[in-house]
Scaffold this motif. Sequence first.
Motif, PDB file in Angstrom:
ATOM      1  N   ILE A 195       7.716  -4.034  -7.971  1.00  0.00           N
ATOM      2  CA  ILE A 195       6.886  -5.025  -7.779  1.00  0.00           C
ATOM      3  C   ILE A 195       6.063  -4.963  -9.077  1.00  0.00           C
ATOM      4  O   ILE A 195       5.778  -3.959  -9.803  1.00  0.00           O
ATOM      5  CB  ILE A 195       5.961  -4.973  -7.003  1.00  0.00           C
ATOM      6  N   HIS A 196       5.836  -6.286  -9.856  1.00  0.00           N
ATOM      7  CA  HIS A 196       4.895  -6.456 -11.032  1.00  0.00           C
ATOM      8  C   HIS A 196       4.024  -7.531 -10.766  1.00  0.00           C
ATOM      9  O   HIS A 196       4.183  -8.571 -10.724  1.00  0.00           O
ATOM     10  CB  HIS A 196       5.676  -6.762 -12.392  1.00  0.00           C
ATOM     11  N   GLN A 197       2.728  -6.985 -11.136  1.00  0.00           N
ATOM     12  CA  GLN A 197       1.566  -8.082 -11.039  1.00  0.00           C
ATOM     13  C   GLN A 197       0.732  -7.803 -12.209  1.00  0.00           C
ATOM     14  O   GLN A 197       0.204  -6.751 -12.419  1.00  0.00           O
ATOM     15  CB  GLN A 197       0.811  -8.135  -9.696  1.00  0.00           C
ATOM     16  N   ALA A 198       0.680  -8.885 -13.466  1.00  0.00           N
ATOM     17  CA  ALA A 198      -0.158  -8.712 -14.548  1.00  0.00           C
ATOM     18  C   ALA A 198      -1.429  -8.120 -14.417  1.00  0.00           C
ATOM     19  O   ALA A 198      -2.364  -7.431 -15.055  1.00  0.00           O
ATOM     20  CB  ALA A 198       0.088  -9.941 -15.509  1.00  0.00           C
ATOM     21  N   SER A 199      -2.187  -8.769 -13.434  1.00  0.00           N
ATOM     22  CA  SER A 199      -3.631  -8.364 -13.069  1.00  0.00           C
ATOM     23  C   SER A 199      -3.499  -7.167 -12.156  1.00  0.00           C
ATOM     24  O   SER A 199      -2.510  -6.714 -11.617  1.00  0.00           O
ATOM     25  CB  SER A 199      -4.455  -9.657 -12.498  1.00  0.00           C
ATOM     26  N   HIS A 200      -4.619  -6.567 -11.755  1.00  0.00           N
ATOM     27  CA  HIS A 200      -4.951  -5.375 -11.023  1.00  0.00           C
ATOM     28  C   HIS A 200      -5.055  -5.769  -9.663  1.00  0.00           C
ATOM     29  O   HIS A 200      -5.170  -4.995  -8.786  1.00  0.00           O
ATOM     30  CB  HIS A 200      -5.836  -4.358 -11.509  1.00  0.00           C
ATOM     31  N   ALA A 201      -5.075  -6.922  -9.407  1.00  0.00           N
ATOM     32  CA  ALA A 201      -5.318  -7.711  -7.917  1.00  0.00           C
ATOM     33  C   ALA A 201      -4.055  -7.342  -7.435  1.00  0.00           C
ATOM     34  O   ALA A 201      -3.131  -7.441  -7.693  1.00  0.00           O
ATOM     35  CB  ALA A 201      -5.632  -9.246  -7.872  1.00  0.00           C
ATOM     36  N   ARG A 202      -4.313  -6.776  -5.882  1.00  0.00           N
ATOM     37  CA  ARG A 202      -3.235  -6.589  -4.917  1.00  0.00           C
ATOM     38  C   ARG A 202      -2.624  -7.634  -4.269  1.00  0.00           C
ATOM     39  O   ARG A 202      -1.796  -7.304  -3.562  1.00  0.00           O
ATOM     40  CB  ARG A 202      -3.847  -5.353  -4.154  1.00  0.00           C
ATOM     41  N   TYR A 203      -2.924  -8.874  -4.277  1.00  0.00           N
ATOM     42  CA  TYR A 203      -2.697  -9.986  -3.198  1.00  0.00           C
ATOM     43  C   TYR A 203      -1.133 -10.189  -3.526  1.00  0.00           C
ATOM     44  O   TYR A 203      -0.570 -10.596  -2.441  1.00  0.00           O
ATOM     45  CB  TYR A 203      -3.255 -11.430  -3.568  1.00  0.00           C
ATOM     46  N   PHE A 204      -0.508  -9.967  -4.582  1.00  0.00           N
ATOM     47  CA  PHE A 204       0.832 -10.390  -4.632  1.00  0.00           C
ATOM     48  C   PHE A 204       1.684  -9.032  -3.736  1.00  0.00           C
ATOM     49  O   PHE A 204       3.037  -9.463  -3.414  1.00  0.00           O
ATOM     50  CB  PHE A 204       1.294 -10.206  -6.280  1.00  0.00           C
ATOM     51  N   GLU A 205       0.980  -7.941  -3.640  1.00  0.00           N
ATOM     52  CA  GLU A 205       1.957  -6.968  -2.924  1.00  0.00           C
ATOM     53  C   GLU A 205       1.303  -6.817  -1.485  1.00  0.00           C
ATOM     54  O   GLU A 205       2.067  -6.326  -0.529  1.00  0.00           O
ATOM     55  CB  GLU A 205       1.851  -5.669  -3.444  1.00  0.00           C
ATOM     56  N   ASP A 206       0.275  -7.666  -1.053  1.00  0.00           N
ATOM     57  CA  ASP A 206      -0.595  -7.378   0.292  1.00  0.00           C
ATOM     58  C   ASP A 206       0.440  -8.285   1.303  1.00  0.00           C
ATOM     59  O   ASP A 206       0.296  -7.808   2.577  1.00  0.00           O
ATOM     60  CB  ASP A 206      -1.715  -8.137   0.115  1.00  0.00           C
ATOM     61  N   PHE A 207       1.288  -8.938   1.086  1.00  0.00           N
ATOM     62  CA  PHE A 207       2.005  -9.793   2.030  1.00  0.00           C
ATOM     63  C   PHE A 207       3.356  -9.218   2.458  1.00  0.00           C
ATOM     64  O   PHE A 207       3.832  -9.371   3.570  1.00  0.00           O
ATOM     65  CB  PHE A 207       2.295 -11.291   1.698  1.00  0.00           C
ATOM     66  N   LEU A 208       3.508  -8.071   1.782  1.00  0.00           N
ATOM     67  CA  LEU A 208       4.585  -7.089   2.477  1.00  0.00           C
ATOM     68  C   LEU A 208       3.933  -5.751   3.016  1.00  0.00           C
ATOM     69  O   LEU A 208       3.654  -4.904   2.532  1.00  0.00           O
ATOM     70  CB  LEU A 208       5.449  -6.685   1.255  1.00  0.00           C
ATOM     71  N   LYS A 209       3.881  -6.158   4.440  1.00  0.00           N
ATOM     72  CA  LYS A 209       2.891  -5.379   5.220  1.00  0.00           C
ATOM     73  C   LYS A 209       3.632  -3.960   5.279  1.00  0.00           C
ATOM     74  O   LYS A 209       2.825  -2.806   5.805  1.00  0.00           O
ATOM     75  CB  LYS A 209       2.475  -6.094   6.509  1.00  0.00           C
ATOM     76  N   PHE A 210       4.757  -3.783   5.258  1.00  0.00           N
ATOM     77  CA  PHE A 210       5.656  -2.713   5.602  1.00  0.00           C
ATOM     78  C   PHE A 210       6.264  -1.878   4.374  1.00  0.00           C
ATOM     79  O   PHE A 210       7.378  -1.579   4.531  1.00  0.00           O
ATOM     80  CB  PHE A 210       6.519  -2.992   6.868  1.00  0.00           C
ATOM     81  N   VAL A 211       5.667  -2.110   3.331  1.00  0.00           N
ATOM     82  CA  VAL A 211       6.128  -1.431   2.047  1.00  0.00           C
ATOM     83  C   VAL A 211       5.019  -0.524   1.538  1.00  0.00           C
ATOM     84  O   VAL A 211       3.716  -0.988   1.705  1.00  0.00           O
ATOM     85  CB  VAL A 211       6.251  -2.527   0.943  1.00  0.00           C
ATOM     86  N   GLU A 212       5.304   0.673   1.192  1.00  0.00           N
ATOM     87  CA  GLU A 212       4.165   1.469   0.694  1.00  0.00           C
ATOM     88  C   GLU A 212       4.657   1.990  -0.823  1.00  0.00           C
ATOM     89  O   GLU A 212       5.916   1.828  -1.261  1.00  0.00           O
ATOM     90  CB  GLU A 212       4.144   3.099   1.541  1.00  0.00           C
ATOM     91  N   TYR A 213       3.657   2.230  -1.474  1.00  0.00           N
ATOM     92  CA  TYR A 213       3.961   2.556  -2.939  1.00  0.00           C
ATOM     93  C   TYR A 213       3.533   3.980  -3.145  1.00  0.00           C
ATOM     94  O   TYR A 213       2.672   4.599  -2.585  1.00  0.00           O
ATOM     95  CB  TYR A 213       3.034   1.675  -3.800  1.00  0.00           C
ATOM     96  N   GLY A 214       4.147   4.593  -4.170  1.00  0.00           N
ATOM     97  CA  GLY A 214       4.232   5.907  -4.564  1.00  0.00           C
ATOM     98  C   GLY A 214       2.746   6.396  -5.015  1.00  0.00           C
ATOM     99  O   GLY A 214       2.052   5.539  -5.738  1.00  0.00           O
ATOM    100  N   GLU A 215       2.303   7.423  -4.806  1.00  0.00           N
ATOM    101  CA  GLU A 215       1.148   8.016  -5.030  1.00  0.00           C
ATOM    102  C   GLU A 215       1.172   8.230  -6.717  1.00  0.00           C
ATOM    103  O   GLU A 215       2.087   8.492  -7.303  1.00  0.00           O
ATOM    104  CB  GLU A 215       0.595   9.298  -4.597  1.00  0.00           C
ATOM    105  N   SER A 216       0.008   7.844  -7.144  1.00  0.00           N
ATOM    106  CA  SER A 216      -0.139   8.145  -8.757  1.00  0.00           C
ATOM    107  C   SER A 216      -0.513   9.452  -9.044  1.00  0.00           C
ATOM    108  O   SER A 216      -0.823  10.330  -8.179  1.00  0.00           O
ATOM    109  CB  SER A 216      -1.340   7.169  -9.408  1.00  0.00           C
TER     110      SER A 216
END
Length: 355
Positions: A195-216
């Motif tokens: 997933i790529h979103q140019a801004s730091h807003a999370r709304y483009f990933e928020d609609f995928l409720k059952f996806v998690e992202y690796g810890e930094s």
Amino acid sequence: MDFAITYLSFYLIQVEGKGDQADKRFKHFQTLDTEEYEESPLKDFLDGELMKISKRKVDRHPKTEQIPTKIGSFIVEEGHALDSNPNYNVFNRVRYAKTKQEFQEENEQFTRSYIDTSAVRGGVFIIASAKLTKYLDEPFVFLLKCDFEPKVASISDERTLIRHVEMAITTKNMKSIQYPYMPEEGMVEEGELKIHQASHARYFEDFLKFVEYGESMPEIMRSQIVGIVSEHVNVNYEADSPEVEEFHADIEQWAVSEKRELRERLDTHQIVEAAASMVEITPDLDLKMKLDHVGVNALLSDFGEAVHVAKLNGKYVTIIESDSIVFEKSVSPIEFLKPDELDEVIARIRAKNGG
């Protein structure tokens, strides 16, 4: 070399108002098959973009928490297969749609879920299935969101000269999701997406409720450090002692602080061991310290080897070993220094601080 489009759906998203009162709608404009896409203006608009998305670099454990590109994993409970995940199932149905109609029917669920996110903005939502035929015959799914560009104008004719385009879009700052994730050309990870979103807003990933992202890496390091210090406290103090309560309060404050002072809880040997376990996972971890106004930039692996921290007469002393000293940018007389022996420097520090 690029992706060959199999099917593509083009949606217009309109949002009027703000907050809970916002009127959010989408309109399906067109779904294209391979031949229709080749004749469409969208081909020129998207030409090369899918390959650019697939080649965009991404770290599984990024060095910072606020990063635009992430690897997402479908959440699956232990003992269950990927098809127990609702988001995976939608991607898979879209990915393997056999007809243009089936493709559109399946992908509309993405659009409906997307406009239900709290911070959705108007623009164009594009869903495409495509193949990288040089390596794989299996399709990929791309979700693309282009925001409307305000104040865009184009030259129209010699009479009016300028015509304002009310709903212009560009690929600049385009948000994207690619499934499956392709770590290398010809290799795919069925359980992951990018997933790529140019801004730091999370709304483009928020609609995928059952996806998690690796810890930094900062999150991983914080967790490891909390575990190391907790083990030390548990070994040395009683469970309900004031020291343990003080530690928990201290660690909570530490975890949320941007600027953190030296805590003085573990000895050098324990710190070197803790650092070694982190460096084993990620060798190039940074070590950045501010000594009053003097900054030190090193690698975590340098601590205990080339970077040493000590106390002398109640003050902190940092010793840095090196085979050379190089000066850059502004010049200074220090470049002609003949260094003193360390014992002489320590004696001066002792004398200066009344020792």
